[in-house]
Design a protein around this motif. Structure first.
Motif, PDB file in Angstrom:
ATOM      1  N   GLY A  46      -9.218 -10.089  14.743  1.00 41.19           N
ATOM      2  CA  GLY A  46      -8.105 -11.021  14.632  1.00 41.19           C
ATOM      3  C   GLY A  46      -7.988 -11.691  13.275  1.00 41.19           C
ATOM      4  O   GLY A  46      -6.878 -11.972  12.812  1.00 41.19           O
ATOM      5  N   LEU A  47      -9.116 -11.940  12.600  1.00 33.18           N
ATOM      6  CA  LEU A  47      -9.090 -12.707  11.357  1.00 33.18           C
ATOM      7  C   LEU A  47      -9.446 -11.889  10.125  1.00 33.18           C
ATOM      8  O   LEU A  47      -8.771 -11.985   9.089  1.00 33.18           O
ATOM      9  CB  LEU A  47     -10.053 -13.893  11.468  1.00 33.18           C
ATOM     10  N   LEU A  48     -10.481 -11.072  10.207  1.00 34.33           N
ATOM     11  CA  LEU A  48     -11.076 -10.505   8.998  1.00 34.33           C
ATOM     12  C   LEU A  48     -10.565  -9.114   8.620  1.00 34.33           C
ATOM     13  O   LEU A  48     -10.249  -8.857   7.459  1.00 34.33           O
ATOM     14  CB  LEU A  48     -12.604 -10.471   9.149  1.00 34.33           C
ATOM     15  N   THR A  49     -10.514  -8.196   9.599  1.00 38.85           N
ATOM     16  CA  THR A  49     -10.190  -6.807   9.229  1.00 38.85           C
ATOM     17  C   THR A  49      -8.769  -6.615   8.688  1.00 38.85           C
ATOM     18  O   THR A  49      -8.562  -5.656   7.924  1.00 38.85           O
ATOM     19  CB  THR A  49     -10.430  -5.843  10.407  1.00 38.85           C
ATOM     20  N   PRO A  50      -7.769  -7.452   9.046  1.00 41.91           N
ATOM     21  CA  PRO A  50      -6.480  -7.271   8.358  1.00 41.91           C
ATOM     22  C   PRO A  50      -6.603  -7.369   6.840  1.00 41.91           C
ATOM     23  O   PRO A  50      -5.926  -6.635   6.105  1.00 41.91           O
ATOM     24  CB  PRO A  50      -5.621  -8.403   8.934  1.00 41.91           C
ATOM     25  N   PHE A  51      -7.465  -8.263   6.366  1.00 41.12           N
ATOM     26  CA  PHE A  51      -7.666  -8.371   4.925  1.00 41.12           C
ATOM     27  C   PHE A  51      -8.301  -7.098   4.377  1.00 41.12           C
ATOM     28  O   PHE A  51      -7.955  -6.646   3.275  1.00 41.12           O
ATOM     29  CB  PHE A  51      -8.554  -9.580   4.592  1.00 41.12           C
ATOM     30  N   TYR A  52      -9.211  -6.510   5.147  1.00 40.76           N
ATOM     31  CA  TYR A  52      -9.874  -5.300   4.658  1.00 40.76           C
ATOM     32  C   TYR A  52      -8.922  -4.112   4.627  1.00 40.76           C
ATOM     33  O   TYR A  52      -8.768  -3.444   3.608  1.00 40.76           O
ATOM     34  CB  TYR A  52     -11.105  -4.966   5.510  1.00 40.76           C
ATOM     35  N   PHE A  53      -8.278  -3.803   5.760  1.00 42.66           N
ATOM     36  CA  PHE A  53      -7.476  -2.584   5.850  1.00 42.66           C
ATOM     37  C   PHE A  53      -6.173  -2.685   5.056  1.00 42.66           C
ATOM     38  O   PHE A  53      -5.776  -1.721   4.396  1.00 42.66           O
ATOM     39  CB  PHE A  53      -7.191  -2.246   7.312  1.00 42.66           C
ATOM     40  N   ILE A  54      -5.498  -3.832   5.110  1.00 44.79           N
ATOM     41  CA  ILE A  54      -4.260  -3.963   4.339  1.00 44.79           C
ATOM     42  C   ILE A  54      -4.575  -3.942   2.845  1.00 44.79           C
ATOM     43  O   ILE A  54      -3.852  -3.333   2.049  1.00 44.79           O
ATOM     44  CB  ILE A  54      -3.508  -5.248   4.740  1.00 44.79           C
ATOM     45  N   ARG A  55      -5.647  -4.593   2.451  1.00 44.76           N
ATOM     46  CA  ARG A  55      -6.064  -4.543   1.044  1.00 44.76           C
ATOM     47  C   ARG A  55      -6.392  -3.111   0.627  1.00 44.76           C
ATOM     48  O   ARG A  55      -6.017  -2.669  -0.464  1.00 44.76           O
ATOM     49  CB  ARG A  55      -7.286  -5.446   0.834  1.00 44.76           C
ATOM     50  N   ALA A  56      -7.086  -2.366   1.499  1.00 47.79           N
ATOM     51  CA  ALA A  56      -7.420  -0.977   1.180  1.00 47.79           C
ATOM     52  C   ALA A  56      -6.156  -0.145   0.993  1.00 47.79           C
ATOM     53  O   ALA A  56      -6.057   0.671   0.068  1.00 47.79           O
ATOM     54  CB  ALA A  56      -8.286  -0.380   2.294  1.00 47.79           C
ATOM     55  N   GLY A  57      -5.169  -0.340   1.869  1.00 53.14           N
ATOM     56  CA  GLY A  57      -3.916   0.383   1.735  1.00 53.14           C
ATOM     57  C   GLY A  57      -3.126  -0.033   0.510  1.00 53.14           C
ATOM     58  O   GLY A  57      -2.412   0.794  -0.096  1.00 53.14           O
ATOM     59  N   TYR A  58      -3.242  -1.303   0.119  1.00 52.97           N
ATOM     60  CA  TYR A  58      -2.464  -1.833  -1.010  1.00 52.97           C
ATOM     61  C   TYR A  58      -2.877  -1.204  -2.338  1.00 52.97           C
ATOM     62  O   TYR A  58      -2.111  -1.210  -3.298  1.00 52.97           O
ATOM     63  CB  TYR A  58      -2.624  -3.344  -1.076  1.00 52.97           C
ATOM     64  N   PHE A  59      -4.104  -0.673  -2.387  1.00 52.48           N
ATOM     65  CA  PHE A  59      -4.550  -0.013  -3.608  1.00 52.48           C
ATOM     66  C   PHE A  59      -3.961   1.388  -3.761  1.00 52.48           C
ATOM     67  O   PHE A  59      -4.054   1.990  -4.835  1.00 52.48           O
ATOM     68  CB  PHE A  59      -6.079   0.087  -3.631  1.00 52.48           C
ATOM     69  N   VAL A  60      -3.381   1.923  -2.684  1.00 56.10           N
ATOM     70  CA  VAL A  60      -2.869   3.295  -2.716  1.00 56.10           C
ATOM     71  C   VAL A  60      -1.456   3.313  -3.289  1.00 56.10           C
ATOM     72  O   VAL A  60      -0.571   2.613  -2.794  1.00 56.10           O
ATOM     73  CB  VAL A  60      -2.873   3.923  -1.309  1.00 56.10           C
ATOM     74  N   SER A  61      -1.249   4.126  -4.289  1.00 54.76           N
ATOM     75  CA  SER A  61       0.077   4.293  -4.880  1.00 54.76           C
ATOM     76  C   SER A  61       0.736   5.529  -4.275  1.00 54.76           C
ATOM     77  O   SER A  61       0.317   6.662  -4.543  1.00 54.76           O
ATOM     78  CB  SER A  61      -0.029   4.439  -6.401  1.00 54.76           C
ATOM     79  N   ILE A  62       1.745   5.309  -3.432  1.00 56.10           N
ATOM     80  CA  ILE A  62       2.445   6.430  -2.802  1.00 56.10           C
ATOM     81  C   ILE A  62       3.097   7.344  -3.842  1.00 56.10           C
ATOM     82  O   ILE A  62       3.007   8.577  -3.734  1.00 56.10           O
ATOM     83  CB  ILE A  62       3.478   5.923  -1.781  1.00 56.10           C
ATOM     84  N   PRO A  63       3.762   6.798  -4.891  1.00 61.27           N
ATOM     85  CA  PRO A  63       4.315   7.693  -5.922  1.00 61.27           C
ATOM     86  C   PRO A  63       3.247   8.564  -6.578  1.00 61.27           C
ATOM     87  O   PRO A  63       3.507   9.737  -6.880  1.00 61.27           O
ATOM     88  CB  PRO A  63       4.928   6.720  -6.939  1.00 61.27           C
ATOM     89  N   ALA A  64       2.043   8.015  -6.777  1.00 57.17           N
ATOM     90  CA  ALA A  64       0.969   8.810  -7.383  1.00 57.17           C
ATOM     91  C   ALA A  64       0.544   9.945  -6.460  1.00 57.17           C
ATOM     92  O   ALA A  64       0.254  11.060  -6.912  1.00 57.17           O
ATOM     93  CB  ALA A  64      -0.226   7.922  -7.700  1.00 57.17           C
ATOM     94  N   VAL A  65       0.507   9.678  -5.155  1.00 55.91           N
ATOM     95  CA  VAL A  65       0.146  10.727  -4.184  1.00 55.91           C
ATOM     96  C   VAL A  65       1.224  11.808  -4.146  1.00 55.91           C
ATOM     97  O   VAL A  65       0.929  13.009  -4.134  1.00 55.91           O
ATOM     98  CB  VAL A  65      -0.063  10.115  -2.790  1.00 55.91           C
ATOM     99  N   LEU A  66       2.497  11.390  -4.119  1.00 50.90           N
ATOM    100  CA  LEU A  66       3.596  12.352  -4.060  1.00 50.90           C
ATOM    101  C   LEU A  66       3.688  13.181  -5.332  1.00 50.90           C
ATOM    102  O   LEU A  66       4.146  14.332  -5.305  1.00 50.90           O
ATOM    103  CB  LEU A  66       4.924  11.615  -3.827  1.00 50.90           C
ATOM    104  N   ALA A  67       3.243  12.604  -6.427  1.00 51.03           N
ATOM    105  CA  ALA A  67       3.281  13.338  -7.695  1.00 51.03           C
ATOM    106  C   ALA A  67       2.211  14.418  -7.756  1.00 51.03           C
ATOM    107  O   ALA A  67       2.339  15.383  -8.522  1.00 51.03           O
ATOM    108  CB  ALA A  67       3.113  12.375  -8.864  1.00 51.03           C
ATOM    109  N   ALA A  68       1.152  14.258  -6.974  1.00 57.47           N
ATOM    110  CA  ALA A  68       0.053  15.239  -6.980  1.00 57.47           C
ATOM    111  C   ALA A  68      -0.430  15.480  -5.544  1.00 57.47           C
ATOM    112  O   ALA A  68      -1.524  15.050  -5.166  1.00 57.47           O
ATOM    113  CB  ALA A  68      -1.093  14.740  -7.862  1.00 57.47           C
ATOM    114  N   PRO A  69       0.382  16.171  -4.721  1.00 58.05           N
ATOM    115  CA  PRO A  69       0.024  16.361  -3.303  1.00 58.05           C
ATOM    116  C   PRO A  69      -1.054  17.404  -3.067  1.00 58.05           C
ATOM    117  O   PRO A  69      -1.593  17.499  -1.960  1.00 58.05           O
ATOM    118  CB  PRO A  69       1.351  16.808  -2.680  1.00 58.05           C
ATOM    119  N   LEU A  70      -1.386  18.213  -4.096  1.00 53.54           N
ATOM    120  CA  LEU A  70      -2.363  19.282  -3.921  1.00 53.54           C
ATOM    121  C   LEU A  70      -3.704  18.747  -3.440  1.00 53.54           C
ATOM    122  O   LEU A  70      -4.327  19.326  -2.549  1.00 53.54           O
ATOM    123  CB  LEU A  70      -2.546  20.042  -5.238  1.00 53.54           C
ATOM    124  N   GLY A  71      -4.139  17.645  -4.033  1.00 48.38           N
ATOM    125  CA  GLY A  71      -5.444  17.097  -3.672  1.00 48.38           C
ATOM    126  C   GLY A  71      -5.508  16.699  -2.210  1.00 48.38           C
ATOM    127  O   GLY A  71      -6.481  17.008  -1.516  1.00 48.38           O
TER     128      GLY A  71
END
Length: 403
Positions: free
Chosen positions: A266-291
């Motif tokens: 309820g309190l802690l893991t939203p900070f962990y998982f949302i923060r983890a997702g926030y580091f991901v750049s979707i344009p960077a992934v779409l630019a190099a989908p091979l990996g």
């Protein structure tokens, strides 16, 4: 303080959206929180700017770290000692096979195909070899397999795989100094001593409104986490081992586990998982989908090649063995923990992190969907129950990693 309260409100607002999506589509809340974090970054970048949320603020990193440690402890505490004693050979064999071959295969993809250097490639192999207890336990709950030996054996195998992830991550990337020796001795002493001392201490001081039990456990986890970081390791590493050590005592105290779960999820893991997702750049992934595609394909292929024969060797028919194999291919929690560890310690850069986490998210979705649509062992369903949404009132039947 206005900025802090605003960012905290933003996190919980995103977490609420993730929870509603997870409930609507009956998928892991952890998975939706990561995806929401990714989408939020893309949306903010196109409108108000990514700086509206600061994932590197010390207080955000602290709450996220607490969430990772508590979540890891709860994962270890979910181990059923009785089932593990009964099925330890099968669980250990499936769990070891689920880690070794995928780790080597995904390392090879990163090193030879994508041209990553040695350390980032090793981290990728470790992260993608992990199995998500969050995803697997949610599936077990949905179909009632968690009440069967079949489901409990799969869960026990998940713990072996994730233990390999935790231990290998520490052995490969932690510096070996005299501090490391102190840390290993301290964790060993806690692993042996806490199962004996905890019931005695709880019996003397517990059962009061002061919530002594919860404070004691958080103290032990934070102390060992501090010792781990002092030794140059990661705070989540001892938490998993301590959770396993206390599975036979604390893990069976359903009321206590429910309290820790409420604070953690309820309190802690939203900070962990949302923060983890926030580091991901979707344009960077779409630019190099091979990996992403290569990691997903090799992770699934190596899981099938390594786990399926082992499951068959222990008497599972084809459908059961494929179901076990595909669930063991479902990654998320420890994979993202490993990836974020690599990013935080400059082992991988943001581009590599984006590719790695996108691939981990894909492994959380694709194998599980194939398993449930093509290989669901209906003969294993308790009382031939139909898949249904779980609204259990028994703490023992709820997933500590729901989401």
């Amino acid at each position: 303080m206005t900025g802090i309260w605003f960012q905290a409100a933003l996190i919980f607002g995103l977490a609420l959206i993730a929870a509603m999506i997870a409930a609507r589509f009956r998928i892991s809340t952890a998975l939706t929180e990561i995806i929401i974090g990714m989408c939020a970054r893309t949306l903010f970048a196109a409108t108000v700017g990514v700086e509206i949320f600061s994932p590197q603020e010390p207080w955000v990193k602290t709450l996220a770290g607490l969430g990772a440690i508590a979540l890891t402890f709860l994962a270890g505490a979910e181990l059923d000692p009785d089932v593990f004693k009964l099925k330890w050979k099968e669980a250990a064999s499936v769990g070891a096979a689920s880690f070794l071959a995928p780790a080597i295969g995904c390392w090879a993809v990163a090193y030879y195909l994508l041209g990553w250097e040695s350390s980032p490639a090793l981290l990728a192999g470790i992260a993608l070899a992990a199995t998500s207890v969050a995803v697997v336990y949610t599936v077990m709950m949905e179909y009632g397999f968690n009440r069967t030996d079949f489901g409990k054996t799969i869960l026990a195998a998940c713990f072996i795989t994730d233990l390999g992830t935790v231990v290998t991550l520490g052995l490969v990337f932690a510096p070996f100094t005299w501090k490391t020796a102190v840390f290993v001795v301290a964790v060993g002493a806690a692993f042996v001593g806490l199962p004996r001392a905890t019931p005695v201490i709880f019996a003397k001081f517990g059962g009061r409104p002061s919530e002594f039990e919860t404070k004691f456990l958080f103290f032990a986890l934070m102390a060992l986490g501090a010792l781990a970081t002092w030794a140059g390791s990661e705070g989540v590493l001892p938490a998993y081992l301590i959770g396993m050590a206390l599975a036979g005592s604390v893990g069976r105290d359903h009321a206590l586990i429910r309290k820790i779960r409420a604070v953690t999820i309820g309190l802690l893991t939203p900070f962990y998982f949302i923060r983890a997702g926030y580091f991901v750049s979707i344009p960077a992934v779409l630019a190099a989908p091979l990996g992403v595609a290569a990691f997903l394909a090799v992770e699934m292929a190596t899981k099938i090649v390594s786990v399926y024969p082992v499951a068959r060797r222990f008497g599972s028919p084809h459908k059961d063995a494929m179901y076990t194999t595909l669930l063991m291919a479902s990654g998320l929690t420890f994979g993202t923990i490993s990836a974020l560890f690599g990013l935080s310690n400059n082992i991988i850069d943001e581009s590599q992190y984006s590719t790695l986490v996108a691939a981990i998210i894909a492994t959380a979705i694709v194998p599980t969907m194939i398993a449930n649509s093509l290989y669901l062992p209906r003969h294993r369903l308790p009382g031939e129950m139909a898949p249904q949404r779980v609204h259990s009132t028994e703490p023992a039947k709820e997933s500590v990693l729901e989401g």
